[in-house]
Design a protein around this motif. Structure first.
Motif, PDB file in Angstrom:
ATOM      1  N   LYS A  12       0.824  -1.208   0.000  1.00 55.78           N
ATOM      2  CA  LYS A  12       0.000   0.000   0.000  1.00 55.78           C
ATOM      3  C   LYS A  12       0.856   1.254   0.000  1.00 55.78           C
ATOM      4  O   LYS A  12       0.561   2.233  -0.699  1.00 55.78           O
ATOM      5  N   TYR A  13       1.927   1.266   0.814  1.00 60.10           N
ATOM      6  CA  TYR A  13       2.827   2.422   0.837  1.00 60.10           C
ATOM      7  C   TYR A  13       3.466   2.639  -0.533  1.00 60.10           C
ATOM      8  O   TYR A  13       3.633   3.775  -0.980  1.00 60.10           O
ATOM      9  N   LEU A  14       3.821   1.548  -1.194  1.00 61.40           N
ATOM     10  CA  LEU A  14       4.471   1.646  -2.498  1.00 61.40           C
ATOM     11  C   LEU A  14       3.500   2.211  -3.538  1.00 61.40           C
ATOM     12  O   LEU A  14       3.857   3.100  -4.323  1.00 61.40           O
ATOM     13  N   ILE A  15       2.268   1.702  -3.534  1.00 58.04           N
ATOM     14  CA  ILE A  15       1.250   2.199  -4.473  1.00 58.04           C
ATOM     15  C   ILE A  15       0.972   3.680  -4.232  1.00 58.04           C
ATOM     16  O   ILE A  15       0.864   4.477  -5.171  1.00 58.04           O
ATOM     17  N   LYS A  16       0.892   4.054  -2.946  1.00 55.43           N
ATOM     18  CA  LYS A  16       0.647   5.449  -2.590  1.00 55.43           C
ATOM     19  C   LYS A  16       1.773   6.349  -3.092  1.00 55.43           C
ATOM     20  O   LYS A  16       1.533   7.448  -3.625  1.00 55.43           O
ATOM     21  N   LEU A  17       3.006   5.892  -2.938  1.00 58.58           N
ATOM     22  CA  LEU A  17       4.151   6.671  -3.391  1.00 58.58           C
ATOM     23  C   LEU A  17       4.150   6.822  -4.905  1.00 58.58           C
ATOM     24  O   LEU A  17       4.417   7.909  -5.439  1.00 58.58           O
ATOM     25  N   GLU A  18       3.861   5.726  -5.610  1.00 63.26           N
ATOM     26  CA  GLU A  18       3.840   5.788  -7.071  1.00 63.26           C
ATOM     27  C   GLU A  18       2.759   6.749  -7.564  1.00 63.26           C
ATOM     28  O   GLU A  18       2.967   7.482  -8.542  1.00 63.26           O
ATOM     29  N   LYS A  19       1.606   6.787  -6.874  1.00 68.56           N
ATOM     30  CA  LYS A  19       0.559   7.746  -7.240  1.00 68.56           C
ATOM     31  C   LYS A  19       1.031   9.171  -6.989  1.00 68.56           C
ATOM     32  O   LYS A  19       0.773  10.084  -7.774  1.00 68.56           O
ATOM     33  N   GLU A  20       1.730   9.365  -5.863  1.00 70.29           N
ATOM     34  CA  GLU A  20       2.243  10.683  -5.509  1.00 70.29           C
ATOM     35  C   GLU A  20       3.245  11.176  -6.548  1.00 70.29           C
ATOM     36  O   GLU A  20       3.377  12.387  -6.775  1.00 70.29           O
ATOM     37  N   LEU A  21       3.938  10.245  -7.187  1.00 70.72           N
ATOM     38  CA  LEU A  21       4.933  10.591  -8.206  1.00 70.72           C
ATOM     39  C   LEU A  21       4.308  10.743  -9.592  1.00 70.72           C
ATOM     40  O   LEU A  21       5.022  10.833 -10.588  1.00 70.72           O
ATOM     41  N   GLY A  22       2.965  10.747  -9.634  1.00 71.10           N
ATOM     42  CA  GLY A  22       2.284  10.949 -10.907  1.00 71.10           C
ATOM     43  C   GLY A  22       2.002   9.677 -11.669  1.00 71.10           C
ATOM     44  O   GLY A  22       1.837   9.684 -12.887  1.00 71.10           O
ATOM     45  N   GLY A  23       1.968   8.579 -10.948  1.00 66.76           N
ATOM     46  CA  GLY A  23       1.670   7.300 -11.588  1.00 66.76           C
ATOM     47  C   GLY A  23       2.880   6.583 -12.139  1.00 66.76           C
ATOM     48  O   GLY A  23       2.749   5.586 -12.867  1.00 66.76           O
ATOM     49  N   VAL A  24       4.081   7.047 -11.775  1.00 66.15           N
ATOM     50  CA  VAL A  24       5.311   6.394 -12.221  1.00 66.15           C
ATOM     51  C   VAL A  24       5.430   5.029 -11.549  1.00 66.15           C
ATOM     52  O   VAL A  24       5.240   4.902 -10.338  1.00 66.15           O
ATOM     53  N   GLN A  25       5.726   4.009 -12.327  1.00 69.54           N
ATOM     54  CA  GLN A  25       5.917   2.669 -11.771  1.00 69.54           C
ATOM     55  C   GLN A  25       7.386   2.472 -11.418  1.00 69.54           C
ATOM     56  O   GLN A  25       8.246   2.545 -12.296  1.00 69.54           O
ATOM     57  N   LEU A  26       7.667   2.229 -10.139  1.00 72.46           N
ATOM     58  CA  LEU A  26       9.049   2.071  -9.680  1.00 72.46           C
ATOM     59  C   LEU A  26       9.541   0.642  -9.808  1.00 72.46           C
ATOM     60  O   LEU A  26      10.739   0.406  -9.990  1.00 72.46           O
ATOM     61  N   ALA A  28      13.175   1.455 -15.103  1.00 76.67           N
ATOM     62  CA  ALA A  28      14.141   2.524 -15.374  1.00 76.67           C
ATOM     63  C   ALA A  28      13.880   3.712 -14.445  1.00 76.67           C
ATOM     64  O   ALA A  28      14.816   4.315 -13.900  1.00 76.67           O
ATOM     65  N   ALA A  29      12.599   4.024 -14.236  1.00 80.47           N
ATOM     66  CA  ALA A  29      12.250   5.120 -13.325  1.00 80.47           C
ATOM     67  C   ALA A  29      12.648   4.770 -11.897  1.00 80.47           C
ATOM     68  O   ALA A  29      13.116   5.624 -11.134  1.00 80.47           O
ATOM     69  N   GLY A  30      12.468   3.501 -11.549  1.00 77.83           N
ATOM     70  CA  GLY A  30      12.832   3.053 -10.204  1.00 77.83           C
ATOM     71  C   GLY A  30      14.317   3.153  -9.940  1.00 77.83           C
ATOM     72  O   GLY A  30      14.749   3.505  -8.836  1.00 77.83           O
ATOM     73  N   GLN A  31      15.120   2.855 -10.951  1.00 81.18           N
ATOM     74  CA  GLN A  31      16.574   2.966 -10.807  1.00 81.18           C
ATOM     75  C   GLN A  31      16.989   4.402 -10.527  1.00 81.18           C
ATOM     76  O   GLN A  31      17.845   4.663  -9.676  1.00 81.18           O
ATOM     77  N   GLU A  32      16.365   5.330 -11.228  1.00 80.00           N
ATOM     78  CA  GLU A  32      16.680   6.741 -11.013  1.00 80.00           C
ATOM     79  C   GLU A  32      16.216   7.188  -9.630  1.00 80.00           C
ATOM     80  O   GLU A  32      16.918   7.915  -8.923  1.00 80.00           O
ATOM     81  N   PHE A  33      15.025   6.744  -9.232  1.00 78.95           N
ATOM     82  CA  PHE A  33      14.491   7.100  -7.920  1.00 78.95           C
ATOM     83  C   PHE A  33      15.388   6.564  -6.811  1.00 78.95           C
ATOM     84  O   PHE A  33      15.699   7.265  -5.841  1.00 78.95           O
ATOM     85  N   ALA A  34      15.822   5.296  -6.942  1.00 76.91           N
ATOM     86  CA  ALA A  34      16.652   4.665  -5.911  1.00 76.91           C
ATOM     87  C   ALA A  34      17.974   5.394  -5.745  1.00 76.91           C
ATOM     88  O   ALA A  34      18.498   5.512  -4.629  1.00 76.91           O
ATOM     89  N   LYS A  35      18.524   5.889  -6.843  1.00 74.94           N
ATOM     90  CA  LYS A  35      19.797   6.610  -6.783  1.00 74.94           C
ATOM     91  C   LYS A  35      19.683   7.844  -5.891  1.00 74.94           C
ATOM     92  O   LYS A  35      20.523   8.083  -5.020  1.00 74.94           O
TER      93      LYS A  35
END
Length: 313
Positions: A34-48, A60-67
């Protein structure tokens, strides 16, 4: 977005598995999702993460986010460490974590002797399982902790470990058990016995499971507990056998149990662990030096993941 969400993401990155990541951050798998889904929505629907398989992999978006998340968490840890030097260090408050069985390991005398030597330093002691203590160290909520050292600890470069007590794992049975008179036993001989073990959050649990698998079987675990006295009590009542350290078995020697050594010895090490990211206060240095000189220490090993020689300076 908050710091906890960043920690959740990095736990998933580390384990690539939601269940294992949820164990590390101490929340349920469903809550983590749930926290992960909430965060992805907060980021504009980006899938991490790609969650189409049993394991979760970064997009690819997740790699950039993790960095960036990793950088932010590093800076956050540095901030906490710097602030603690103005609070705990100067006030002489020392937060020390310990596994619940510290009394049977003789660590009470270490705490008592330190308090007598440094009465101006207040010891704040927290009892948790080893995995939980490591989590608190990562969050800079503890200055140091006594843990049961896992086999893979040398891979955790963020920490230095100072081995304190080396012990062996032994089998305990009720005194009336058929194996009670044995001086030594092969673990495979007790494969059909019901086992009573420390719970899954403990390092000892994993040590026991691994040893049983090497002996060719998966133990039938009928009871688990975080309290060694409960485990000993259940064994004394004849409800099963258990694997605990020899010091713990000797501590409860008046109970209705027998201690049997294993033919293939299993080592168990209790160590004092400190985060390498934390700036060491004078109180921390004093405790580390006292612990290294402690009369009850049974290991002369050098600290793991550290180039320390001599006393802490």
């Amino acid at each position: 977005m908050n710091i906890e969400q960043l920690k959740y993401v990095m736990a998933i990155v580390k384990h690539q598995h939601l269940t294992n990541a949820s164990y590390e951050v101490s929340i349920s798998q469903s809550s983590l999702s749930k926290y992960l889904i909430k965060l992805e929505k907060e980021l504009g629907g980006v899938q991490l993460f790609d969650r189409t398989t049993r394991t979760v992999k970064l997009t690819a978006a997740g790699q950039e986010f993790a960095k960036y998340a990793n950088r932010i968490l590093d800076e956050y840890d540095h901030l906490l460490n710097e602030m603690r030097t103005f609070t705990h260090g100067e006030r002489g408050v020392l937060s020390v974590g310990t596994i619940p069985v510290y009394s049977s390991r003789g660590l009470i005398s270490l705490f008592a002797s330190f308090q007598k030597k440094y009465p101006e330093i207040q010891l704040d002691i927290t009892e948790k399982m080893s995995s939980e203590l490591i989590g608190l160290l990562k969050k800079a909520e503890l200055d140091m902790a006594f843990i049961a050292l896992p086999e893979n600890f040398e891979k955790l470069e963020a920490f230095s470990a100072y081995p304190m007590i080396k012990d062996e794992v032994v089998l305990i049975t009720q005194k009336g058990h058929p194996y009670a008179s044995r001086k030594a036993i092969s673990l495979s001989e007790v494969k059909n016995e019901p086992f009573i073990l420390m719970n899954q959050a403990s390092t000892l649990f994993q040590i026991c499971i691994d040893a049983c698998k090497k002996a060719g079987f998966t133990p039938d675990i009928t009871h688990e507990s975080s309290q060694i006295d409960i485990i000993v009590g259940l064994v004394a009542e004849g409800l099963g056998v258990s694997l605990i350290t020899s010091k713990e078995a000797e501590y409860f020697s008046t109970a209705n149990i027998s201690l049997i050594r294993l033919e293939k010895s299993i080592t168990h090490t209790t160590a004092l662990v400190v985060s390498n990211r934390m700036k060491r206060s004078n109180a921390m240095k004093a405790f580390l030096n006292h612990a290294q000189d402690w009369d009850g220490k049974t290991s002369e090993d050098a600290p793991l993941n550290s180039d320390r020689k001599g006393n802490i300076s």
